[in-house]
Design a protein around this motif. Structure first.
Motif, PDB file in Angstrom:
ATOM      1  N   VAL A   1     -34.196 -21.209 -11.618  1.00 31.99           N
ATOM      2  CA  VAL A   1     -35.130 -20.636 -10.640  1.00 31.99           C
ATOM      3  C   VAL A   1     -36.523 -21.216 -10.853  1.00 31.99           C
ATOM      4  O   VAL A   1     -37.198 -21.620  -9.895  1.00 31.99           O
ATOM      5  CB  VAL A   1     -35.171 -19.096 -10.753  1.00 31.99           C
ATOM      6  CG1 VAL A   1     -36.271 -18.531  -9.855  1.00 31.99           C
ATOM      7  CG2 VAL A   1     -33.823 -18.500 -10.369  1.00 31.99           C
ATOM      8  N   VAL A   2     -36.952 -21.259 -12.101  1.00 28.33           N
ATOM      9  CA  VAL A   2     -38.265 -21.832 -12.424  1.00 28.33           C
ATOM     10  C   VAL A   2     -38.323 -23.290 -11.982  1.00 28.33           C
ATOM     11  O   VAL A   2     -39.309 -23.731 -11.376  1.00 28.33           O
ATOM     12  CB  VAL A   2     -38.549 -21.724 -13.938  1.00 28.33           C
ATOM     13  CG1 VAL A   2     -39.852 -22.446 -14.287  1.00 28.33           C
ATOM     14  CG2 VAL A   2     -38.630 -20.271 -14.367  1.00 28.33           C
ATOM     15  N   ALA A   3     -37.244 -24.043 -12.261  1.00 30.37           N
ATOM     16  CA  ALA A   3     -37.188 -25.450 -11.860  1.00 30.37           C
ATOM     17  C   ALA A   3     -37.262 -25.579 -10.344  1.00 30.37           C
ATOM     18  O   ALA A   3     -37.908 -26.497  -9.814  1.00 30.37           O
ATOM     19  CB  ALA A   3     -35.907 -26.095 -12.386  1.00 30.37           C
ATOM     20  N   GLY A   4     -36.613 -24.638  -9.624  1.00 33.49           N
ATOM     21  CA  GLY A   4     -36.645 -24.651  -8.162  1.00 33.49           C
ATOM     22  C   GLY A   4     -38.053 -24.464  -7.629  1.00 33.49           C
ATOM     23  O   GLY A   4     -38.490 -25.174  -6.711  1.00 33.49           O
ATOM     24  N   PHE A   5     -38.803 -23.518  -8.229  1.00 32.20           N
ATOM     25  CA  PHE A   5     -40.189 -23.287  -7.813  1.00 32.20           C
ATOM     26  C   PHE A   5     -41.070 -24.498  -8.120  1.00 32.20           C
ATOM     27  O   PHE A   5     -41.926 -24.876  -7.308  1.00 32.20           O
ATOM     28  CB  PHE A   5     -40.751 -22.048  -8.511  1.00 32.20           C
ATOM     29  CG  PHE A   5     -40.394 -20.754  -7.845  1.00 32.20           C
ATOM     30  CD1 PHE A   5     -40.937 -20.415  -6.616  1.00 32.20           C
ATOM     31  CD2 PHE A   5     -39.522 -19.864  -8.435  1.00 32.20           C
ATOM     32  CE1 PHE A   5     -40.617 -19.221  -5.994  1.00 32.20           C
ATOM     33  CE2 PHE A   5     -39.185 -18.668  -7.826  1.00 32.20           C
ATOM     34  CZ  PHE A   5     -39.734 -18.345  -6.600  1.00 32.20           C
ATOM     35  N   ILE A   6     -40.855 -25.086  -9.283  1.00 34.82           N
ATOM     36  CA  ILE A   6     -41.657 -26.248  -9.675  1.00 34.82           C
ATOM     37  C   ILE A   6     -41.418 -27.405  -8.710  1.00 34.82           C
ATOM     38  O   ILE A   6     -42.371 -28.072  -8.270  1.00 34.82           O
ATOM     39  CB  ILE A   6     -41.326 -26.681 -11.124  1.00 34.82           C
ATOM     40  CG1 ILE A   6     -41.816 -25.621 -12.106  1.00 34.82           C
ATOM     41  CG2 ILE A   6     -41.956 -28.039 -11.440  1.00 34.82           C
ATOM     42  CD1 ILE A   6     -41.418 -25.879 -13.547  1.00 34.82           C
ATOM     43  N   LYS A   7     -40.160 -27.637  -8.355  1.00 34.12           N
ATOM     44  CA  LYS A   7     -39.835 -28.716  -7.412  1.00 34.12           C
ATOM     45  C   LYS A   7     -40.468 -28.456  -6.053  1.00 34.12           C
ATOM     46  O   LYS A   7     -41.003 -29.371  -5.411  1.00 34.12           O
ATOM     47  CB  LYS A   7     -38.322 -28.865  -7.287  1.00 34.12           C
ATOM     48  CG  LYS A   7     -37.671 -29.514  -8.493  1.00 34.12           C
ATOM     49  CD  LYS A   7     -36.160 -29.415  -8.446  1.00 34.12           C
ATOM     50  CE  LYS A   7     -35.565 -30.189  -7.304  1.00 34.12           C
ATOM     51  NZ  LYS A   7     -34.086 -30.178  -7.329  1.00 34.12           N
ATOM     52  N   GLN A   8     -40.417 -27.217  -5.577  1.00 33.94           N
ATOM     53  CA  GLN A   8     -41.038 -26.886  -4.294  1.00 33.94           C
ATOM     54  C   GLN A   8     -42.530 -27.161  -4.344  1.00 33.94           C
ATOM     55  O   GLN A   8     -43.099 -27.761  -3.417  1.00 33.94           O
ATOM     56  CB  GLN A   8     -40.787 -25.414  -3.947  1.00 33.94           C
ATOM     57  CG  GLN A   8     -39.363 -25.096  -3.510  1.00 33.94           C
ATOM     58  CD  GLN A   8     -39.181 -23.606  -3.251  1.00 33.94           C
ATOM     59  OE1 GLN A   8     -39.549 -22.770  -4.079  1.00 33.94           O
ATOM     60  NE2 GLN A   8     -38.613 -23.272  -2.111  1.00 33.94           N
ATOM     61  N   PHE A   9     -43.184 -26.723  -5.414  1.00 38.21           N
ATOM     62  CA  PHE A   9     -44.633 -26.906  -5.547  1.00 38.21           C
ATOM     63  C   PHE A   9     -44.993 -28.390  -5.618  1.00 38.21           C
ATOM     64  O   PHE A   9     -45.939 -28.842  -4.952  1.00 38.21           O
ATOM     65  CB  PHE A   9     -45.139 -26.186  -6.798  1.00 38.21           C
ATOM     66  CG  PHE A   9     -46.614 -26.360  -7.040  1.00 38.21           C
ATOM     67  CD1 PHE A   9     -47.539 -25.669  -6.281  1.00 38.21           C
ATOM     68  CD2 PHE A   9     -47.070 -27.236  -8.023  1.00 38.21           C
ATOM     69  CE1 PHE A   9     -48.907 -25.836  -6.500  1.00 38.21           C
ATOM     70  CE2 PHE A   9     -48.422 -27.411  -8.240  1.00 38.21           C
ATOM     71  CZ  PHE A   9     -49.344 -26.707  -7.477  1.00 38.21           C
ATOM     72  N   ILE A  10     -44.239 -29.149  -6.404  1.00 40.65           N
ATOM     73  CA  ILE A  10     -44.509 -30.585  -6.541  1.00 40.65           C
ATOM     74  C   ILE A  10     -44.376 -31.292  -5.197  1.00 40.65           C
ATOM     75  O   ILE A  10     -45.204 -32.138  -4.840  1.00 40.65           O
ATOM     76  CB  ILE A  10     -43.561 -31.217  -7.585  1.00 40.65           C
ATOM     77  CG1 ILE A  10     -43.940 -30.758  -8.993  1.00 40.65           C
ATOM     78  CG2 ILE A  10     -43.622 -32.755  -7.506  1.00 40.65           C
ATOM     79  CD1 ILE A  10     -42.995 -31.224 -10.075  1.00 40.65           C
ATOM     80  N   TRP A  11     -43.351 -30.934  -4.431  1.00 41.93           N
ATOM     81  CA  TRP A  11     -43.167 -31.577  -3.134  1.00 41.93           C
ATOM     82  C   TRP A  11     -44.282 -31.214  -2.165  1.00 41.93           C
ATOM     83  O   TRP A  11     -44.725 -32.055  -1.372  1.00 41.93           O
ATOM     84  CB  TRP A  11     -41.802 -31.228  -2.544  1.00 41.93           C
ATOM     85  CG  TRP A  11     -40.711 -32.124  -3.044  1.00 41.93           C
ATOM     86  CD1 TRP A  11     -39.627 -31.789  -3.804  1.00 41.93           C
ATOM     87  CD2 TRP A  11     -40.618 -33.539  -2.819  1.00 41.93           C
ATOM     88  NE1 TRP A  11     -38.876 -32.900  -4.071  1.00 41.93           N
ATOM     89  CE2 TRP A  11     -39.442 -33.983  -3.476  1.00 41.93           C
ATOM     90  CE3 TRP A  11     -41.398 -34.467  -2.131  1.00 41.93           C
ATOM     91  CZ2 TRP A  11     -39.044 -35.328  -3.463  1.00 41.93           C
ATOM     92  CZ3 TRP A  11     -41.014 -35.791  -2.115  1.00 41.93           C
ATOM     93  CH2 TRP A  11     -39.849 -36.210  -2.771  1.00 41.93           C
ATOM     94  N   ILE A  12     -44.746 -29.979  -2.196  1.00 43.23           N
ATOM     95  CA  ILE A  12     -45.866 -29.591  -1.332  1.00 43.23           C
ATOM     96  C   ILE A  12     -47.090 -30.443  -1.657  1.00 43.23           C
ATOM     97  O   ILE A  12     -47.747 -31.000  -0.766  1.00 43.23           O
ATOM     98  CB  ILE A  12     -46.203 -28.098  -1.496  1.00 43.23           C
ATOM     99  CG1 ILE A  12     -45.074 -27.229  -0.913  1.00 43.23           C
ATOM    100  CG2 ILE A  12     -47.522 -27.754  -0.804  1.00 43.23           C
ATOM    101  CD1 ILE A  12     -45.232 -25.747  -1.197  1.00 43.23           C
TER     102      ILE A  12
END
Length: 264
Positions: A230-241
Protein backbone atom coordinates in the motif's frame (compact mmCIF):
# COMPACT_ATOMS: atom_id res chain seq x y z
CA UNK A 1 -1.30 32.95 -3.05
CA UNK A 2 -4.97 33.09 -2.12
CA UNK A 3 -7.31 30.23 -2.97
CA UNK A 4 -10.39 32.45 -3.26
CA UNK A 5 -10.22 33.00 -7.05
CA UNK A 6 -9.77 29.26 -7.69
CA UNK A 7 -12.66 28.37 -5.41
CA UNK A 8 -14.75 30.86 -7.39
CA UNK A 9 -13.72 29.20 -10.68
CA UNK A 10 -14.57 25.76 -9.25
CA UNK A 11 -17.96 27.02 -8.02
CA UNK A 12 -18.70 28.54 -11.43
CA UNK A 13 -17.99 25.28 -13.28
CA UNK A 14 -20.06 23.36 -10.69
CA UNK A 15 -23.05 25.66 -11.24
CA UNK A 16 -22.66 25.59 -15.04
CA UNK A 17 -22.76 21.80 -14.97
CA UNK A 18 -25.86 21.79 -12.77
CA UNK A 19 -27.76 23.72 -15.47
CA UNK A 20 -27.78 20.68 -17.78
CA UNK A 21 -30.15 18.25 -16.07
CA UNK A 22 -30.51 15.91 -19.04
CA UNK A 23 -26.73 15.50 -19.14
CA UNK A 24 -26.87 14.61 -15.44
CA UNK A 25 -29.34 11.78 -16.01
CA UNK A 26 -27.55 10.57 -19.14
CA UNK A 27 -24.31 10.40 -17.16
CA UNK A 28 -25.86 8.11 -14.56
CA UNK A 29 -27.51 5.98 -17.24
CA UNK A 30 -24.24 5.69 -19.20
CA UNK A 31 -22.37 4.47 -16.11
CA UNK A 32 -25.03 1.90 -15.26
CA UNK A 33 -25.33 0.57 -18.82
CA UNK A 34 -21.58 0.11 -19.13
CA UNK A 35 -21.47 -1.56 -15.73
CA UNK A 36 -24.23 -4.04 -16.57
CA UNK A 37 -22.63 -4.87 -19.93
CA UNK A 38 -19.18 -5.52 -18.41
CA UNK A 39 -20.58 -7.58 -15.53
CA UNK A 40 -22.73 -9.71 -17.85
CA UNK A 41 -19.76 -10.35 -20.14
CA UNK A 42 -17.74 -11.67 -17.21
CA UNK A 43 -20.68 -13.70 -15.91
CA UNK A 44 -20.68 -15.43 -19.30
CA UNK A 45 -16.90 -15.88 -19.28
CA UNK A 46 -16.96 -17.34 -15.77
CA UNK A 47 -19.68 -19.77 -16.84
CA UNK A 48 -21.10 -20.18 -13.34
CA UNK A 49 -17.71 -20.73 -11.70
CA UNK A 50 -17.08 -18.94 -8.44
CA UNK A 51 -13.46 -18.10 -9.21
CA UNK A 52 -10.88 -18.22 -12.01
CA UNK A 53 -7.20 -18.34 -11.03
CA UNK A 54 -8.15 -17.18 -7.55
CA UNK A 55 -10.08 -14.15 -8.81
CA UNK A 56 -13.70 -14.36 -7.69
CA UNK A 57 -16.63 -12.96 -9.59
CA UNK A 58 -17.29 -10.71 -6.59
CA UNK A 59 -13.81 -9.19 -6.96
CA UNK A 60 -14.39 -8.60 -10.69
CA UNK A 61 -17.80 -7.03 -10.09
CA UNK A 62 -16.43 -4.79 -7.35
CA UNK A 63 -13.58 -3.73 -9.62
CA UNK A 64 -16.00 -2.67 -12.34
CA UNK A 65 -18.36 -0.88 -9.96
CA UNK A 66 -15.60 1.10 -8.29
CA UNK A 67 -13.59 1.78 -11.48
CA UNK A 68 -16.57 2.93 -13.53
CA UNK A 69 -17.93 4.84 -10.56
CA UNK A 70 -14.64 6.68 -10.14
CA UNK A 71 -14.44 7.22 -13.89
CA UNK A 72 -17.85 8.90 -13.80
CA UNK A 73 -16.46 11.81 -11.77
CA UNK A 74 -12.74 11.68 -12.61
CA UNK A 75 -13.28 14.59 -14.97
CA UNK A 76 -10.45 16.04 -17.02
CA UNK A 77 -11.05 18.47 -19.86
CA UNK A 78 -8.41 17.29 -22.33
CA UNK A 79 -9.10 20.23 -24.64
CA UNK A 80 -9.08 23.15 -22.20
CA UNK A 81 -5.78 24.59 -23.43
CA UNK A 82 -6.45 23.68 -27.05
CA UNK A 83 -9.73 25.60 -27.09
CA UNK A 84 -8.09 28.63 -25.47
CA UNK A 85 -5.35 28.66 -28.10
CA UNK A 86 -7.68 28.12 -31.05
CA UNK A 87 -10.11 30.90 -30.10
CA UNK A 88 -7.32 33.27 -29.08
CA UNK A 89 -8.49 33.71 -25.49
CA UNK A 90 -5.22 32.24 -24.21
CA UNK A 91 -3.67 35.71 -24.70
CA UNK A 92 -6.12 37.23 -22.22
CA UNK A 93 -5.92 34.26 -19.86
CA UNK A 94 -2.14 34.60 -19.54
CA UNK A 95 -2.52 38.25 -18.51
CA UNK A 96 -4.85 37.48 -15.60
CA UNK A 97 -3.37 37.75 -12.06
CA UNK A 98 -4.05 34.05 -11.40
CA UNK A 99 -2.26 30.88 -12.39
CA UNK A 100 -3.55 29.52 -15.69
CA UNK A 101 -2.77 25.98 -14.52
CA UNK A 102 -4.57 26.60 -11.23
CA UNK A 103 -7.60 27.77 -13.17
CA UNK A 104 -7.47 24.62 -15.32
CA UNK A 105 -7.46 22.46 -12.20
CA UNK A 106 -10.18 24.48 -10.45
CA UNK A 107 -12.45 24.20 -13.48
CA UNK A 108 -12.00 20.43 -13.53
CA UNK A 109 -12.50 20.09 -9.78
CA UNK A 110 -15.78 22.00 -9.92
CA UNK A 111 -17.15 19.60 -12.53
CA UNK A 112 -15.71 16.61 -10.64
CA UNK A 113 -17.45 17.75 -7.44
CA UNK A 114 -20.76 17.96 -9.30
CA UNK A 115 -20.34 14.50 -10.81
CA UNK A 116 -19.26 13.03 -7.47
CA UNK A 117 -22.55 14.13 -5.91
CA UNK A 118 -24.94 13.67 -8.83
CA UNK A 119 -23.34 10.86 -10.90
CA UNK A 120 -21.08 8.76 -8.68
CA UNK A 121 -23.28 8.50 -5.57
CA UNK A 122 -26.59 7.67 -7.39
CA UNK A 123 -24.84 5.16 -9.69
CA UNK A 124 -23.15 3.49 -6.71
CA UNK A 125 -26.43 3.22 -4.80
CA UNK A 126 -28.15 1.54 -7.75
CA UNK A 127 -25.16 -0.75 -8.35
CA UNK A 128 -24.99 -1.80 -4.69
CA UNK A 129 -28.73 -2.50 -4.50
CA UNK A 130 -29.16 -4.38 -7.78
CA UNK A 131 -25.73 -5.77 -8.71
CA UNK A 132 -23.88 -6.18 -5.45
CA UNK A 133 -20.44 -5.10 -4.32
CA UNK A 134 -17.99 -6.61 -1.88
CA UNK A 135 -17.56 -4.73 1.38
CA UNK A 136 -14.19 -3.04 1.97
CA UNK A 137 -11.62 -5.25 3.66
CA UNK A 138 -11.76 -2.98 6.72
CA UNK A 139 -12.63 0.54 7.77
CA UNK A 140 -8.96 1.43 7.43
CA UNK A 141 -8.89 -0.01 3.90
CA UNK A 142 -11.85 2.16 2.94
CA UNK A 143 -10.13 5.28 4.26
CA UNK A 144 -6.95 4.44 2.36
CA UNK A 145 -9.06 3.69 -0.73
CA UNK A 146 -10.53 7.21 -0.63
CA UNK A 147 -7.07 8.73 -0.24
CA UNK A 148 -5.64 6.57 -3.02
CA UNK A 149 -8.57 7.52 -5.28
CA UNK A 150 -7.70 11.20 -4.78
CA UNK A 151 -4.11 10.43 -5.75
CA UNK A 152 -5.47 8.48 -8.72
CA UNK A 153 -7.32 11.57 -9.88
CA UNK A 154 -4.10 13.49 -9.48
CA UNK A 155 -2.30 11.05 -11.76
CA UNK A 156 -5.06 11.23 -14.37
CA UNK A 157 -5.19 15.04 -14.32
CA UNK A 158 -1.41 15.36 -14.46
CA UNK A 159 -1.32 13.01 -17.46
CA UNK A 160 -3.94 15.12 -19.24
CA UNK A 161 -2.08 18.30 -18.26
CA UNK A 162 1.12 17.04 -19.87
CA UNK A 163 -0.59 15.94 -23.08
CA UNK A 164 -2.48 19.24 -23.35
CA UNK A 165 0.83 21.06 -23.66
CA UNK A 166 1.22 19.57 -27.14
CA UNK A 167 -1.51 22.04 -28.17
CA UNK A 168 1.29 24.55 -28.72
CA UNK A 169 2.68 22.40 -31.54
CA UNK A 170 -0.46 20.68 -32.87
CA UNK A 171 -3.48 22.43 -34.39
CA UNK A 172 -5.73 19.58 -33.28
CA UNK A 173 -4.83 17.36 -30.31
CA UNK A 174 -7.78 15.00 -30.79
CA UNK A 175 -5.62 12.16 -32.14
CA UNK A 176 -3.04 12.27 -29.36
CA UNK A 177 -5.75 12.54 -26.69
CA UNK A 178 -7.57 9.55 -28.19
CA UNK A 179 -4.38 7.49 -28.01
CA UNK A 180 -3.85 8.60 -24.40
CA UNK A 181 -7.41 7.67 -23.44
CA UNK A 182 -7.14 4.23 -25.06
CA UNK A 183 -4.07 3.52 -22.93
CA UNK A 184 -5.85 4.78 -19.82
CA UNK A 185 -8.96 2.65 -20.46
CA UNK A 186 -7.02 -0.55 -21.10
CA UNK A 187 -4.03 -0.28 -18.78
CA UNK A 188 -5.73 1.29 -15.75
CA UNK A 189 -7.81 -1.83 -15.03
CA UNK A 190 -11.19 -0.15 -15.55
CA UNK A 191 -12.02 -2.07 -18.72
CA UNK A 192 -10.00 -5.25 -18.16
CA UNK A 193 -9.00 -6.05 -14.55
CA UNK A 194 -5.22 -6.22 -14.43
CA UNK A 195 -5.45 -9.55 -12.59
CA UNK A 196 -6.12 -11.17 -15.97
CA UNK A 197 -3.15 -9.63 -17.73
CA UNK A 198 -0.12 -11.84 -18.49
CA UNK A 199 2.62 -11.53 -15.88
CA UNK A 200 5.02 -9.83 -18.29
CA UNK A 201 2.36 -7.27 -19.26
CA UNK A 202 1.55 -6.59 -15.59
CA UNK A 203 5.23 -5.95 -14.87
CA UNK A 204 5.41 -3.48 -17.75
CA UNK A 205 2.20 -1.73 -16.59
CA UNK A 206 3.65 -1.44 -13.07
CA UNK A 207 6.27 0.93 -14.50
CA UNK A 208 3.61 3.20 -15.99
CA UNK A 209 1.25 5.67 -14.29
CA UNK A 210 -1.88 3.87 -15.47
CA UNK A 211 -2.47 1.30 -12.71
CA UNK A 212 -2.33 4.06 -10.12
CA UNK A 213 -5.45 5.70 -11.55
CA UNK A 214 -8.06 3.03 -10.77
CA UNK A 215 -6.49 -0.35 -10.03
CA UNK A 216 -4.39 0.64 -7.01
CA UNK A 217 -7.38 2.17 -5.16
CA UNK A 218 -9.51 -0.92 -5.97
CA UNK A 219 -6.84 -3.30 -4.66
CA UNK A 220 -6.60 -1.30 -1.44
CA UNK A 221 -10.40 -1.41 -1.06
CA UNK A 222 -10.47 -5.19 -1.50
CA UNK A 223 -7.48 -5.78 0.75
CA UNK A 224 -5.60 -7.43 -2.13
CA UNK A 225 -2.53 -5.46 -1.09
CA UNK A 226 -1.56 -4.35 2.38
CA UNK A 227 1.28 -2.97 4.44
CA UNK A 228 4.35 -2.21 2.38
CA UNK A 229 2.52 -2.72 -0.92
CA UNK A 230 0.00 0.00 0.00
CA UNK A 231 2.81 2.39 0.91
CA UNK A 232 4.58 1.53 -2.36
CA UNK A 233 1.32 2.21 -4.24
CA UNK A 234 1.02 5.68 -2.70
CA UNK A 235 4.67 6.46 -3.40
CA UNK A 236 4.30 5.44 -7.05
CA UNK A 237 1.18 7.60 -7.43
CA UNK A 238 2.94 10.60 -5.88
CA UNK A 239 6.07 10.14 -8.01
CA UNK A 240 4.03 9.96 -11.19
CA UNK A 241 2.09 13.10 -10.30
CA UNK A 242 5.35 14.98 -9.73
CA UNK A 243 7.02 13.60 -12.89
CA UNK A 244 4.04 14.25 -15.16
CA UNK A 245 3.53 17.76 -13.81
CA UNK A 246 7.24 18.50 -14.22
CA UNK A 247 7.14 17.33 -17.84
CA UNK A 248 3.99 19.39 -18.38
CA UNK A 249 5.61 22.58 -17.06
CA UNK A 250 8.72 22.00 -19.18
CA UNK A 251 6.52 21.74 -22.28
CA UNK A 252 4.49 24.77 -21.12
CA UNK A 253 7.59 26.93 -20.78
CA UNK A 254 8.84 25.86 -24.20
CA UNK A 255 5.45 26.11 -25.89
CA UNK A 256 4.40 29.56 -24.70
CA UNK A 257 7.58 31.03 -26.23
CA UNK A 258 6.36 30.03 -29.68
CA UNK A 259 2.68 30.74 -29.09
CA UNK A 260 0.82 32.03 -32.14
CA UNK A 261 -2.70 33.23 -31.37
CA UNK A 262 -5.08 32.00 -34.05
CA UNK A 263 -8.16 33.97 -33.14
CA UNK A 264 -9.53 36.30 -30.48
Amino acid sequence: MTLAPYLAFAKKSFLQKSAYRLDHWMGILNTLIRLVIYVEIYHALYGGREAVDGITMSMVTTNFILSLGLESFFVVNDYYLSYKINDGSIATEMLLPVSFHGRMLADNLGIAAFKLIFHFVPAMIVAILFIGIAAPASAGSFGLFVLSALFGYGVLWSLSFMFQMFSFWLINVWAIMTIKNVFVNILSGSMIPLWFMPEMVKKIISFTPFEGIYFTPVQIYLGSISGGEVVAGFIKQFIWIVCLMACGFILWNKGKKKLVVQGG
